[in-house]
Design a protein around this motif. Structure first.
Motif, mmCIF file in Angstrom:
data_model
loop_
_atom_site.group_PDB
_atom_site.id
_atom_site.type_symbol
_atom_site.label_atom_id
_atom_site.label_comp_id
_atom_site.label_asym_id
_atom_site.label_seq_id
_atom_site.Cartn_x
_atom_site.Cartn_y
_atom_site.Cartn_z
ATOM 1 N N MET A 418 18.371 -0.037 -41.161
ATOM 2 C CA MET A 418 17.849 1.029 -41.585
ATOM 3 C C MET A 418 17.285 1.901 -40.196
ATOM 4 O O MET A 418 16.279 1.657 -39.844
ATOM 5 N N ASP A 419 17.838 2.959 -39.996
ATOM 6 C CA ASP A 419 17.125 3.863 -39.072
ATOM 7 C C ASP A 419 16.438 4.986 -39.430
ATOM 8 O O ASP A 419 16.802 6.100 -40.252
ATOM 9 N N THR A 420 15.078 4.924 -39.275
ATOM 10 C CA THR A 420 14.208 5.688 -39.955
ATOM 11 C C THR A 420 13.541 6.764 -39.228
ATOM 12 O O THR A 420 13.036 6.586 -38.240
ATOM 13 N N TRP A 421 13.849 8.000 -39.496
ATOM 14 C CA TRP A 421 13.297 9.000 -38.766
ATOM 15 C C TRP A 421 12.057 9.628 -39.475
ATOM 16 O O TRP A 421 12.165 9.894 -40.928
ATOM 17 N N TRP A 422 11.014 9.639 -38.700
ATOM 18 C CA TRP A 422 9.877 10.254 -39.192
ATOM 19 C C TRP A 422 8.798 10.480 -38.241
ATOM 20 O O TRP A 422 9.222 10.338 -37.009
ATOM 21 N N GLN A 423 7.602 10.767 -38.208
ATOM 22 C CA GLN A 423 6.478 11.414 -37.360
ATOM 23 C C GLN A 423 5.029 10.853 -37.803
ATOM 24 O O GLN A 423 4.769 10.792 -39.024
ATOM 25 N N THR A 424 4.226 10.649 -36.743
ATOM 26 C CA THR A 424 2.856 10.772 -37.176
ATOM 27 C C THR A 424 2.464 11.665 -38.310
ATOM 28 O O THR A 424 1.557 11.420 -39.290
ATOM 29 N N GLU A 425 3.013 12.905 -38.091
ATOM 30 C CA GLU A 425 2.417 13.950 -39.104
ATOM 31 C C GLU A 425 3.175 13.681 -40.543
ATOM 32 O O GLU A 425 2.563 14.221 -41.096
ATOM 33 N N GLY A 508 9.683 20.036 -34.611
ATOM 34 C CA GLY A 508 9.620 19.946 -33.226
ATOM 35 C C GLY A 508 10.843 19.255 -32.895
ATOM 36 O O GLY A 508 11.206 19.168 -31.570
ATOM 37 N N ASP A 509 11.838 18.671 -33.692
ATOM 38 C CA ASP A 509 13.039 17.899 -33.274
ATOM 39 C C ASP A 509 14.252 19.022 -33.516
ATOM 40 O O ASP A 509 14.284 19.957 -34.280
ATOM 41 N N SER A 510 15.206 18.953 -32.555
ATOM 42 C CA SER A 510 16.473 19.281 -33.026
ATOM 43 C C SER A 510 17.361 18.208 -33.524
ATOM 44 O O SER A 510 17.115 17.057 -33.207
ATOM 45 N N GLY A 523 16.555 14.989 -30.593
ATOM 46 C CA GLY A 523 15.717 14.819 -29.835
ATOM 47 C C GLY A 523 14.284 15.932 -29.858
ATOM 48 O O GLY A 523 14.698 16.881 -30.781
ATOM 49 N N ARG A 524 13.467 16.013 -28.941
ATOM 50 C CA ARG A 524 12.318 17.082 -29.094
ATOM 51 C C ARG A 524 12.838 18.389 -28.513
ATOM 52 O O ARG A 524 13.488 18.134 -27.582
ATOM 53 N N MET A 525 12.423 19.568 -29.129
ATOM 54 C CA MET A 525 12.738 20.527 -28.615
ATOM 55 C C MET A 525 11.423 21.236 -27.904
ATOM 56 O O MET A 525 11.412 22.270 -27.196
ATOM 57 N N ILE A 529 7.658 14.181 -24.502
ATOM 58 C CA ILE A 529 8.699 13.125 -24.148
ATOM 59 C C ILE A 529 8.403 11.800 -24.601
ATOM 60 O O ILE A 529 7.307 11.432 -24.733
ATOM 61 N N LYS A 530 9.345 11.088 -25.220
ATOM 62 C CA LYS A 530 9.616 9.931 -25.720
ATOM 63 C C LYS A 530 9.725 8.759 -24.650
ATOM 64 O O LYS A 530 10.808 8.837 -24.151
ATOM 65 N N VAL A 531 8.718 8.072 -24.150
ATOM 66 C CA VAL A 531 9.181 7.009 -23.211
ATOM 67 C C VAL A 531 8.827 5.761 -23.965
ATOM 68 O O VAL A 531 7.802 5.500 -24.369
ATOM 69 N N TYR A 534 7.168 5.827 -27.057
ATOM 70 C CA TYR A 534 5.696 6.572 -27.053
ATOM 71 C C TYR A 534 6.013 7.926 -26.820
ATOM 72 O O TYR A 534 6.641 8.348 -26.035
ATOM 73 N N ARG A 535 5.066 8.790 -27.391
ATOM 74 C CA ARG A 535 5.029 10.120 -27.446
ATOM 75 C C ARG A 535 4.154 10.477 -26.495
ATOM 76 O O ARG A 535 2.715 10.459 -26.666
ATOM 77 N N LEU A 536 4.403 11.318 -25.497
ATOM 78 C CA LEU A 536 3.572 11.756 -24.603
ATOM 79 C C LEU A 536 3.986 13.292 -24.338
ATOM 80 O O LEU A 536 5.113 13.694 -24.164
HETATM 81 O O1 PRX Z 1 11.476 12.771 -32.005
HETATM 82 C C1 PRX Z 1 11.254 11.915 -32.998
HETATM 83 C C2 PRX Z 1 11.247 10.647 -32.862
HETATM 84 O O2 PRX Z 1 9.724 10.410 -32.625
HETATM 85 C C3 PRX Z 1 8.865 11.782 -32.856
HETATM 86 C C4 PRX Z 1 7.986 11.383 -33.782
HETATM 87 O O3 PRX Z 1 6.951 10.462 -32.905
HETATM 88 P P1 PRX Z 1 5.633 9.723 -33.198
HETATM 89 O O4 PRX Z 1 4.849 10.776 -33.895
HETATM 90 O O5 PRX Z 1 5.196 9.073 -32.452
HETATM 91 O O6 PRX Z 1 6.101 8.830 -34.476
HETATM 92 C C5 PRX Z 1 6.942 7.692 -34.178
HETATM 93 C C6 PRX Z 1 7.012 6.609 -35.429
HETATM 94 C C7 PRX Z 1 7.258 7.372 -36.566
HETATM 95 C C8 PRX Z 1 9.980 12.536 -33.808
HETATM 96 O O7 PRX Z 1 9.744 13.862 -33.780
HETATM 97 N N1 PRX Z 1 11.657 9.805 -33.716
HETATM 98 C C9 PRX Z 1 11.185 8.984 -34.626
HETATM 99 N N2 PRX Z 1 12.028 8.118 -35.413
HETATM 100 C C10 PRX Z 1 13.060 8.571 -34.864
HETATM 101 C C11 PRX Z 1 13.048 9.548 -34.077
HETATM 102 N N3 PRX Z 1 14.268 10.205 -33.430
HETATM 103 C C12 PRX Z 1 15.313 9.675 -33.731
HETATM 104 N N4 PRX Z 1 15.585 8.886 -34.679
HETATM 105 C C13 PRX Z 1 14.548 8.087 -35.215
HETATM 106 N N5 PRX Z 1 14.866 7.272 -36.298
#
Ligand code: PRX
Length: 641
Positions: A418-425, A508-510, A523-525, A529-531, A534-536
């Motif tokens: 399960m590849d889950t895309w989401w954000q803190t927001e 904020g993503d493309s 990724g981010r537009m 930067i995701k290191v 971690y979101r920086l």
């Molecule tokens: O760029 C996307 C990436 O992580 C960002 C959100 O980061 P954060 O608020 O720290 O939350 C991370 C945990 C939910 C997004 O805008 N991202 C997160 N999950 C994925 C992802 N990019 C691609 N695939 C994912 N599954």
């Protein structure tokens, strides 16, 4: 609102053009929601109806809500208007009256192998006691409490106790430095800080209390510091301010009433990086958040009574808040928490844990998977891990090579990912498969049921298949952050202005959508930067660098890295007369560690005489990155002459 899904996906006639991984018929038949694609299809035209049904199915309300969604003051949406609830009622209190009372809620393994097991009843008692401690420190509904701890059960207990009282927790990840901690305490105005003497990491202790002391020196708002004793190391002690957790809990009752909250009352603040140096306090609320996270965990990770769920994130990030601390408890599941770092002390420590505790579902990040890949498949091959039935990924795009390795060597070609895309927001999953959805390595597949997402051009038109665009959410969802703490204007500006006319949220993503309607997040537009997941914000690291007396200007870019996803490359202009040498590189790296934390340390620091800027003075990071990577530098028409 457009239907973004190619109908061929949901009617089951999808042509296997690319490499598709179909779930076995048994997996689909046994899933919590076998007819998910049909449910999802229906929710596309009635997201509010979908979220209404979930709120009734998964969550108990002290007083029922009278309206599911109030969109009259967009983008300040309200969900479950008039409803009274408390997430602790659903996560703990209600289970104490059923057979779940004696079920394991949390298994914790320390880095040194020590174990603790909490039943729902045990956890409920601990939370009650700590809530009474906080009460005795005068914490009330609406107050904020900052929590800065290592990965110990007391971190969850502290969060749950704060929520029980109707107060607001702000958890600061234990890897942040004192400046980052002080900024967050000051912004949230917390009078109480909960911390540890230290934390264990790779056999060494991290001096959390020392860092907390330095932060509190810069955050005079703090009146009391509660210290949980984990490492027993020597620490400074401030009389009348510092209090031992164990002494306080020994003197309180083990019953504590749960505060009845309005659905829209604040539950927590969690700071994220953005495009400016100042972190954004994402505010999540009591009602919608719990409905969103409980629904997604149930549908996506298919949690059943007998499962042992391991979300290997840190509770200090949104993944941990939603899917370690709250959602598993709401569903009455058993969760595993591991204190230490991956691969410590042995490269197969995680696989040993899977076998020792019979983990059935593992949820981790691509950076961890790539780290394990580098260590070689011999380590997971030693472990059949026959209990595993489902895997998950989060935090950044997973490259197909890592996906296939995860599938083959960890899931043994048995477990869907399960590849889950989401954000803190977003609070919870937004684009994700469920066990009923065929997978493509590297794609998060489809927007979740009740989530209306699209990839669009600048003018708002949907992109064609395989055309890159902006990833937007076109309809509100219950887990959405309601604002940035104390900064409504910034909230609107950051998320709701790019597509203001249409009223859409811009992530904020493309991303792009393929011919089957599957989403591929690129990724981010923005300057994030995701290191290692971690979101920086580039601005955070840059402002740390320029706060050093020898640095005049700085610019940071992210460049691809095989394991970490990206690493930071910093460019610095030094003050006149300063020589840039290896010693200064080290000094600057130490300085960033001190200002932000180890996660922000640039992999490389380069000294330059100038930085490319636009005529308005904005640094062109895009150009720096292209130069570094030997790519064409693109449009430079706005470059300063
Ligand atoms: O760029 C996307 C990436 O992580 C960002 C959100 O980061 P954060 O608020 O720290 O939350 C991370 C945990 C939910 C997004 O805008 N991202 C997160 N999950 C994925 C992802 N990019 C691609 N695939 C994912 N599954």
């Amino acid at each position: 609102m457009t239907d973004v899904v190619d109908a061929t996906v949901s009617d089951g006639n999808m042509t296997p053009k690319s490499d598709l991984y179909f779930p076995s018929p048994e997996v689909v038949a046994n899933a919590n929601v076998p007819d998910y694609l049909a449910v999802r299809e229906k929710a596309l035209t009635d997201p509010v109806g979908f979220w209404d049904a979930r709120a009734k199915e998964l969550v108990d309300w002290y007083t029922p809500y009278t309206q599911v969604l109030d969109a009259s003051n967009a983008p300040f949406f309200k969900w479950y208007v008039g409803g009274k609830t408390n997430i602790i009622h659903n996560a703990l209190d209600r289970h104490i009256k059923t057979a779940t009372k004696d079920k394991l809620a949390l298994i914790w393994e320390a880095e040194d192998g020590a174990q603790r097991r909490y039943t729902y009843h045990d956890l409920w008692l601990e939370v009650n006691r700590f809530a009474n401690v906080l009460k005795s420190l005068n914490v009330k509904k609406g107050d904020t409490v900052t929590i800065y701890m290592g990965r110990v059960p007391e971190l969850s207990i502290a969060m749950l106790a704060v929520a029980k009282l109707g107060a607001i927790h702000s958890v600061v990840y234990g890897g942040f430095s004192e400046q980052a901690l002080a900024d967050r305490i000051n912004d949230a105005r917390s009078k109480v800080l909960v911390t540890c003497d230290g934390a264990w990491l790779r056999g060494k202790t991290v001096n959390l209390k020392d860092i907390a002391d330095e932060a509190v020196a810069k955050a005079p708002v703090v009146e009391k510091v509660v210290v949980y004793q984990r490492t027993n190391q020597a620490i400074q002690w401030v009389e009348n301010r510092d209090l031992w957790w164990h002494e306080l809990v020994a003197n309180v009752e083990s019953e504590c009433e749960t505060e009845q909250m309005d659905a829209e009352d604040p539950l927590f603040i969690l700071y994220t990086s953005g495009t400016t140096g100042k972190p954004k306090g994402q505010l999540h609320t009591c009602g919608g958040y719990q409905v969103h996270i409980a629904t997604t965990l149930k549908y996506v990770f298919d949690i059943k009574a007998e499962d042992v769920w391991w979300c290997a994130a840190d509770p200090g990030w949104i993944t941990g808040h939603s899917y370690i601390v709250y959602a598993p408890l709401i569903l009455g599941a058993t969760g595993l928490m591991y204190e230490g770092a991956p691969g410590y002390p042995n490269p197969d420590r995680w696989w040993e844990l899977v076998e020792k505790y019979g983990v059935t579902i593992l949820y981790t990040a691509p950076t961890a998977i790539r780290g394990f890949m580098r260590l070689g498949e011999a380590w997971p091959e030693k472990h059949p891990m026959s209990t595993l039935r489902l895997l998950g990924s989060v935090g950044e795009p997973i490259n197909p090579e890592a996906w296939r390795w995860y599938y083959k060597y960890i899931g043994k070609e048995r477990c869907q990912i399960m590849d889950t895309w989401w954000q803190t927001e977003t609070g919870g999953f937004m684009i994700t498969p469920t066990p009923a959805v065929p997978l493509k390595p590297g794609s998060g597949t489809l927007p979740f049921a009740g989530i209306i997402a699209d990839v669009v051009r600048t003018n708002g038109d949907s992109t064609d298949a395989n055309e890159d665009g902006f990833l937007v959410i076109k309809h509100p969802w219950p887990g959405m952050a309601r604002t940035i703490w104390g900064e409504n204007e910034r909230y609107v500006q950051t998320y709701w202005t790019d597509f203001a006319e249409q009223g859409w949220y811009f992530s904020g993503d493309s991303a792009r959508r393929d011919e089957d309607g599957y989403f591929w997040v690129i990724g981010r537009m923005d300057d994030v930067i995701k290191v290692s997941g971690y979101r920086l914000g580039t601005a955070e690291v840059e402002s740390a660098l320029v706060s050093h007396p020898k640095v005049a200007e700085a610019a940071c870019v992210g460049i691809p890295d095989e394991v970490k996803g990206n690493v930071i490359h910093a460019f610095c202009i030094l003050n006149a007369g300063v020589t840039g040498d290896d010693a200064l590189v080290k000094e600057l790296k130490d300085h960033v560690r001190h200002e932000v934390g180890p996660i922000a340390i640039p992999a490389a620091i380069e000294f330059v005489p100038t930085l490319p800027k636009t005529r308005s003075g904005k640094i062109m990071r895009r150009l720096l990155k292209a130069q570094l990577m030997g790519q064409p530098i693109g449009d430079t028409s706005t470059l300063e002459g």
